[in-house]
Write an enzyme that holds these catalytic residues in place. Structure first.
Site, PDB file in Angstrom:
ATOM      1  N   HIS A 101       0.926  -1.242  -0.072  1.00  0.00           N
ATOM      2  CA  HIS A 101      -0.063  -0.016   0.060  1.00  0.00           C
ATOM      3  C   HIS A 101       0.755   1.340   0.081  1.00  0.00           C
ATOM      4  CE1 HIS A 101      -2.860   2.956   0.978  1.00  0.00           C
ATOM      5  NE2 HIS A 101      -3.807   2.326   0.752  1.00  0.00           N
ATOM      6  N   GLU A 170      -3.917   1.397  -7.429  1.00  0.00           N
ATOM      7  CA  GLU A 170      -4.222   2.528  -6.676  1.00  0.00           C
ATOM      8  C   GLU A 170      -3.293   3.560  -7.156  1.00  0.00           C
ATOM      9  OE1 GLU A 170      -6.706   1.371  -3.025  1.00  0.00           O
ATOM     10  OE2 GLU A 170      -4.469   1.148  -2.374  1.00  0.00           O
TER      11      GLU A 170
HETATM   12  P1  PGA Z   1      -9.620   5.779  -0.190  1.00  0.00           P
HETATM   13  O1  PGA Z   1      -8.366   4.762   0.156  1.00  0.00           O
HETATM   14  O2  PGA Z   1     -10.871   4.913  -0.791  1.00  0.00           O
HETATM   15  O3  PGA Z   1      -9.881   6.492   1.071  1.00  0.00           O
HETATM   16  O4  PGA Z   1      -9.007   6.675  -1.279  1.00  0.00           O
HETATM   17  C1  PGA Z   1      -8.206   3.719  -0.631  1.00  0.00           C
HETATM   18  C2  PGA Z   1      -6.995   3.021  -0.055  1.00  0.00           C
HETATM   19  O5  PGA Z   1      -6.294   3.652   0.710  1.00  0.00           O
HETATM   20  O6  PGA Z   1      -6.689   1.717  -0.445  1.00  0.00           O
END
Ligand code: PGA
Length: 253
Positions: A101, A170
């Site tokens: 992450h 992401e």
């Molecule tokens: P968010 O976070 O949906 O609050 O943007 C996504 C994540 O950190 O996995």
């Protein structure tokens, strides 16, 4: 390139207490009811380590699984103050663990460290949710694909069991900001990621790839037109049962 099963994965981050069990119960009840409509979903809630054991012991169905959000690279036990290993997560009842992450990358997790963490977690038979994604600077320099390629190459060994790895794209600039990529761009990136993994690793089918970054109950519908997206990693909006349930409902509307 499309998987029938859709994943809705919550990443609670540093939120939640024992009382949050009621959120888990509400989501579980909804999922049991929703299953009757024949929708094929996999629901996973990645919660703080302090809640894994309680939540996983209280869930009555297989419909919702509990996961963790990180682990130490050393697999079992050792002199690493404040750390938790894959063995310990497994023992607490986790079935999944998020690794790579951007929150952890920004605190020092390199591709190599993440590779070791993935190995430890796979040895414990945990499923991995492996996060990849470019930051704003890389995006503006047109480096999105090369960043993603090096993150995958740098952390996924050819010997790893790819069936146990779910990829989550992401974009860092999208996490917690309310900004999401344009549909056209996102589709292109998903096709790139799926082809890249299929080309470089021995897998028969395309991998499971999720989108994460500011997903909420209002914007979820935009993503349902991109068939290459196999599901979502949801941060902020997963801490409320109502918002999380509305995301699933609205996706299918
Ligand atoms: P968010 O976070 O949906 O609050 O943007 C996504 C994540 O950190 O996995």
């Amino acid at each position: 390139m499309t998987n029938k099963l859709k994943y809705f994965i919550g990443n609670w981050k540093m939120f939640g207490s024992f009382a949050s069990l009621r959120i888990i119960y509400r989501i579980e009840r909804f999922c049991i009811r929703f299953k009757r409509y024949g929708k094929k979903n996999k629901i996973i809630l990645c919660v703080p380590n302090t809640l894994i054991s309680l939540f996983s012991s209280k869930l009555k169905s297989q419909i919702v699984s509990i996961g963790a959000q990180n682990c130490h690279q050393h697999q079992s036990y050792g002199p690493f103050t404040g750390s938790v290993s894959a063995t310990m997560l497994k023992n607490a009842g986790a079935k999944y663990v998020i690794l790579g992450h951007s929150d952890n990358r920004s605190e020092g997790d390199t591709n190599l460290i993440i590779k070791k963490k993935i190995k430890s977690a796979l040895n414990q038979k945990l499923h991995i949710i492996f996060c990849i994604g470019e930051n704003l600077k890389d995006k503006n320099l047109g480096k999105t694909f090369s960043v993603i390629r090096s993150q995958i190459k740098g952390s996924i060994d050819k010997k790893y069991n790819l069936n146990k790895i779910i990829f989550a794209y992401e974009p860092v600039w999208s996490i917690g900001t309310g900004k999401v990529p344009k549909t056209k761009e996102l589709k292109k990136t998903f096709i790139f990621i799926k082809r890249e993994i299929k080309k470089n690793y021995k897998i028969e089918r395309f991998p499971i790839v999720l989108y994460g970054g500011s997903v909420n109950d209002s914007n979820i519908k935009i993503f349902s037109s991109i068939v290459e997206i196999d599901g979502f990693l949801i941060g902020g909006a997963s801490q409320s049962s109502k918002k999380f349930i509305d995301i699933i409902k609205n996706y299918y509307k």
